[in-house]
Design an enzyme around this catalytic site. Structure first.
Site, PDB file in Angstrom:
ATOM      1  N   LYS A 104      -3.211   8.411   2.875  1.00  0.00           N
ATOM      2  CA  LYS A 104      -4.427   8.239   3.695  1.00  0.00           C
ATOM      3  C   LYS A 104      -4.220   8.775   5.116  1.00  0.00           C
ATOM      4  O   LYS A 104      -5.165   9.276   5.732  1.00  0.00           O
ATOM      5  CB  LYS A 104      -4.845   6.762   3.739  1.00  0.00           C
ATOM      6  CG  LYS A 104      -5.378   6.208   2.404  1.00  0.00           C
ATOM      7  CD  LYS A 104      -6.574   6.968   1.856  1.00  0.00           C
ATOM      8  CE  LYS A 104      -7.248   6.220   0.703  1.00  0.00           C
ATOM      9  NZ  LYS A 104      -8.304   7.020   0.044  1.00  0.00           N
ATOM     10  N   TYR A 150       0.849  -1.198   0.000  1.00  0.00           N
ATOM     11  CA  TYR A 150       0.000   0.000   0.000  1.00  0.00           C
ATOM     12  C   TYR A 150       0.893   1.259   0.000  1.00  0.00           C
ATOM     13  O   TYR A 150       0.524   2.300  -0.540  1.00  0.00           O
ATOM     14  CB  TYR A 150      -0.979  -0.016   1.178  1.00  0.00           C
ATOM     15  CG  TYR A 150      -2.174   0.906   0.980  1.00  0.00           C
ATOM     16  CD1 TYR A 150      -3.037   0.725  -0.092  1.00  0.00           C
ATOM     17  CD2 TYR A 150      -2.432   1.942   1.867  1.00  0.00           C
ATOM     18  CE1 TYR A 150      -4.128   1.565  -0.286  1.00  0.00           C
ATOM     19  CE2 TYR A 150      -3.526   2.781   1.690  1.00  0.00           C
ATOM     20  CZ  TYR A 150      -4.366   2.585   0.608  1.00  0.00           C
ATOM     21  OH  TYR A 150      -5.445   3.419   0.430  1.00  0.00           O
TER      22      TYR A 150
HETATM   23  P1  NAD Z   1     -12.800   3.295  -8.014  1.00  0.00           P
HETATM   24  O1  NAD Z   1     -11.724   2.987  -9.002  1.00  0.00           O
HETATM   25  O2  NAD Z   1     -14.164   2.883  -8.337  1.00  0.00           O
HETATM   26  O3  NAD Z   1     -12.793   4.859  -7.682  1.00  0.00           O
HETATM   27  C1  NAD Z   1     -11.630   5.633  -7.662  1.00  0.00           C
HETATM   28  C2  NAD Z   1     -11.973   6.942  -8.340  1.00  0.00           C
HETATM   29  O4  NAD Z   1     -10.896   7.885  -8.228  1.00  0.00           O
HETATM   30  C3  NAD Z   1     -12.252   6.772  -9.839  1.00  0.00           C
HETATM   31  O5  NAD Z   1     -13.543   7.240 -10.146  1.00  0.00           O
HETATM   32  C4  NAD Z   1     -11.184   7.642 -10.470  1.00  0.00           C
HETATM   33  O6  NAD Z   1     -11.609   8.248 -11.671  1.00  0.00           O
HETATM   34  C5  NAD Z   1     -10.981   8.672  -9.375  1.00  0.00           C
HETATM   35  N1  NAD Z   1      -9.804   9.498  -9.598  1.00  0.00           N
HETATM   36  C6  NAD Z   1      -8.499   9.115  -9.652  1.00  0.00           C
HETATM   37  N2  NAD Z   1      -7.724  10.179  -9.955  1.00  0.00           N
HETATM   38  C7  NAD Z   1      -8.554  11.252 -10.051  1.00  0.00           C
HETATM   39  C8  NAD Z   1      -8.353  12.630 -10.349  1.00  0.00           C
HETATM   40  N3  NAD Z   1      -7.133  13.131 -10.594  1.00  0.00           N
HETATM   41  N4  NAD Z   1      -9.435  13.451 -10.389  1.00  0.00           N
HETATM   42  C9  NAD Z   1     -10.668  12.980 -10.152  1.00  0.00           C
HETATM   43  N5  NAD Z   1     -10.931  11.676  -9.876  1.00  0.00           N
HETATM   44  C10 NAD Z   1      -9.871  10.832  -9.830  1.00  0.00           C
HETATM   45  O7  NAD Z   1     -12.293   2.640  -6.640  1.00  0.00           O
HETATM   46  P2  NAD Z   1     -12.867   2.683  -5.144  1.00  0.00           P
HETATM   47  O8  NAD Z   1     -12.256   1.510  -4.481  1.00  0.00           O
HETATM   48  O9  NAD Z   1     -14.329   2.842  -5.147  1.00  0.00           O
HETATM   49  O10 NAD Z   1     -12.160   3.991  -4.538  1.00  0.00           O
HETATM   50  C11 NAD Z   1     -12.877   5.039  -3.923  1.00  0.00           C
HETATM   51  C12 NAD Z   1     -12.190   5.463  -2.636  1.00  0.00           C
HETATM   52  O11 NAD Z   1     -12.302   4.410  -1.681  1.00  0.00           O
HETATM   53  C13 NAD Z   1     -10.694   5.781  -2.757  1.00  0.00           C
HETATM   54  O12 NAD Z   1     -10.384   6.884  -1.925  1.00  0.00           O
HETATM   55  C14 NAD Z   1     -10.058   4.537  -2.181  1.00  0.00           C
HETATM   56  O13 NAD Z   1      -8.775   4.814  -1.664  1.00  0.00           O
HETATM   57  C15 NAD Z   1     -11.038   4.214  -1.087  1.00  0.00           C
HETATM   58  N6  NAD Z   1     -10.983   2.860  -0.516  1.00  0.00           N
HETATM   59  C16 NAD Z   1     -11.049   1.773  -1.339  1.00  0.00           C
HETATM   60  C17 NAD Z   1     -11.001   0.492  -0.778  1.00  0.00           C
HETATM   61  C18 NAD Z   1     -11.035  -0.753  -1.643  1.00  0.00           C
HETATM   62  O14 NAD Z   1     -10.606  -1.804  -1.177  1.00  0.00           O
HETATM   63  N7  NAD Z   1     -11.529  -0.682  -2.884  1.00  0.00           N
HETATM   64  C19 NAD Z   1     -10.927   0.342   0.620  1.00  0.00           C
HETATM   65  C20 NAD Z   1     -10.881   1.490   1.421  1.00  0.00           C
HETATM   66  C21 NAD Z   1     -10.915   2.750   0.843  1.00  0.00           C
HETATM   67  O1  0WE Z   2      -6.973   2.984  -1.807  1.00  0.00           O
HETATM   68  C1  0WE Z   2      -6.955   1.937  -2.414  1.00  0.00           C
HETATM   69  C2  0WE Z   2      -6.411   1.884  -3.837  1.00  0.00           C
HETATM   70  C3  0WE Z   2      -6.180   3.235  -4.435  1.00  0.00           C
HETATM   71  C4  0WE Z   2      -5.409   3.229  -5.733  1.00  0.00           C
HETATM   72  C5  0WE Z   2      -5.499   2.216  -6.668  1.00  0.00           C
HETATM   73  C6  0WE Z   2      -4.759   2.286  -7.848  1.00  0.00           C
HETATM   74  C7  0WE Z   2      -4.760   1.191  -8.879  1.00  0.00           C
HETATM   75  C8  0WE Z   2      -4.434   1.699 -10.259  1.00  0.00           C
HETATM   76  C9  0WE Z   2      -4.589   4.301  -5.980  1.00  0.00           C
HETATM   77  N1  0WE Z   2      -3.863   4.387  -7.125  1.00  0.00           N
HETATM   78  C10 0WE Z   2      -3.947   3.428  -8.060  1.00  0.00           C
HETATM   79  N2  0WE Z   2      -3.213   3.543  -9.199  1.00  0.00           N
HETATM   80  C11 0WE Z   2      -3.349   2.726 -10.271  1.00  0.00           C
HETATM   81  O2  0WE Z   2      -2.609   2.836 -11.271  1.00  0.00           O
HETATM   82  N3  0WE Z   2      -7.394   0.787  -1.779  1.00  0.00           N
HETATM   83  C12 0WE Z   2      -7.729   0.866  -0.380  1.00  0.00           C
HETATM   84  C13 0WE Z   2      -7.454  -0.536  -2.422  1.00  0.00           C
HETATM   85  C14 0WE Z   2      -6.165  -1.231  -2.161  1.00  0.00           C
HETATM   86  O3  0WE Z   2      -5.059  -0.934  -2.876  1.00  0.00           O
HETATM   87  C15 0WE Z   2      -4.017  -1.663  -2.363  1.00  0.00           C
HETATM   88  C16 0WE Z   2      -4.480  -2.439  -1.282  1.00  0.00           C
HETATM   89  C17 0WE Z   2      -5.858  -2.146  -1.149  1.00  0.00           C
HETATM   90  C18 0WE Z   2      -6.782  -2.702  -0.131  1.00  0.00           C
HETATM   91  C19 0WE Z   2      -2.682  -1.695  -2.737  1.00  0.00           C
HETATM   92  C20 0WE Z   2      -1.808  -2.537  -2.053  1.00  0.00           C
HETATM   93  C21 0WE Z   2      -2.256  -3.292  -0.997  1.00  0.00           C
HETATM   94  C22 0WE Z   2      -3.595  -3.265  -0.602  1.00  0.00           C
END
Ligand code: NAD
Ligand code: 0WE
Length: 259
Positions: A162, A155
């Site tokens: 974060k 991560y």
């Molecule tokens: P997702 O890919 O559906 O959403 C991520 C969004 O970020 C996308 O819509 C992308 O277009 C947007 N984004 C990235 N760069 C951007 C920019 N420069 N301007 C505007 N938008 C931008 O994935 P998600 O998992 O729904 O992520 C949403 C949030 O939840 C993130 O903050 C992520 O860190 C957080 N999160 C995700 C998880 C997980 O396991 N998926 C867990 C905890 C927190």
């Molecule tokens: O916040 C996240 C992921 C956010 C994210 C994901 C990507 C994938 C594509 C940010 N930047 C990028 N850039 C890309 O090019 N999560 C909480 C999901 C997540 O991501 C991980 C996790 C978990 C959970 C990465 C490593 C280990 C665990």
């Protein structure tokens, strides 16, 4: 009668129907809110507009959160159509893929700045531009992850981003509290979204989460949506600056081993 009847929400971060932002949108819409959307330009017509239309939304505007101008433009257009904003949702993050594998010590200055800009500073910028529309009772929320607090393999720089995001939530909450505006974070367990796809080791981690977390199941965007509804509504009227875990209890474990 819904908890959010007559309230306006604006949600940043829908990429597709697996997005956490979309789970939140459905929950707020079902509670009576009128929901608007902003996402990166390339996703708008093919992905976001059809989803927005499915819940009767007409406000759909592009915004790259790295651009102050684009952020300003979104809120200008929002203000043309709405007198106030009751719920602002920040559900986006980005780091270079190469910075989400290997060793954190190898993170470049550029990669660090990019991750912090998109994933943490953007919340501050959105709140500042939204401020003229926010009023007493308005609620701002963002999405975080446990890697802010403890080391999660790969991560890396996102964990640092974060941590900055969660600290920003506390400082924003302190700034805006006197105006009756609340700011909180939801720290969600791992969910299979676009942002999680192709992440080194995510699949294995996702699988073991359900074996280890006290509630023995994975987290869904609907789980997050229900906590978002609580934070958006007056049910959380005195809750601000907090990071609320939606993780089936994973974060309470001292030595996460499962059965
Ligand atoms: P997702 O890919 O559906 O959403 C991520 C969004 O970020 C996308 O819509 C992308 O277009 C947007 N984004 C990235 N760069 C951007 C920019 N420069 N301007 C505007 N938008 C931008 O994935 P998600 O998992 O729904 O992520 C949403 C949030 O939840 C993130 O903050 C992520 O860190 C957080 N999160 C995700 C998880 C997980 O396991 N998926 C867990 C905890 C927190
Ligand atoms: O916040 C996240 C992921 C956010 C994210 C994901 C990507 C994938 C594509 C940010 N930047 C990028 N850039 C890309 O090019 N999560 C909480 C999901 C997540 O991501 C991980 C996790 C978990 C959970 C990465 C490593 C280990 C665990």
């Amino acid at each position: 009668m819904g908890l959010l009847d007559g309230r306006n929400a604006l949600i940043f971060g829908v990429a597709n129907d697996h997005s956490i932002a979309w789970g939140i949108a459905r929950a707020l819409h079902e509670a009576g809110a009128e929901v608007g959307f902003s996402s990166v330009e390339s996703l708008i017509e093919r992905r976001v507009r059809p989803l927005a239309e499915s819940i009767g939304s007409t406000f759909v505007e592009p915004c790259d959160v790295q651009s102050d101008e684009q952020i300003r433009a979104v809120f200008e257009r929002y203000a043309e159509r709405h007198a106030s904003l009751d719920v602002l949702v920040h559900a986006l993050a980005f780091a270079r893929r190469e910075d989400l594998e290997g060793a954190f010590v190898d993170t470049s200055r550029d990669g660090f700045a990019l991750a912090l800009d998109v994933s943490a500073y953007s919340l501050v910028a959105l709140v500042r531009e939204a401020r003229p529309l926010l009023r007493a009772g308005s609620s701002v929320m963002t999405l975080s992850y446990y890697g802010a607090e403890k080391v999660v393999a790969n991560y890396n720089v996102m964990g640092v981003a974060k941590a900055a995001l969660e600290a920003s939530v506390r400082y924003l909450a302190a700034d805006l509290g006197r105006d009756g505006i609340r700011v909180n974070a939801i720290s969600a367990g791992p969910i299979r979204t676009l942002a999680a796809s192709g992440i080194a080791g995510f699949k294995r981690m996702y699988g073991s989460f359900a074996e280890i977390a006290p509630m023995r199941s994975n987290i869904t965007p609907d789980d997050v949506g229900r906590t978002a509804l609580y934070l958006a509504s007056d049910l959380s009227s005195a809750v601000t600056g907090e990071t609320i875990y939606v993780d089936g209890g994973f974060n309470i474990l001292g030595v996460p081993t499962g059965d």
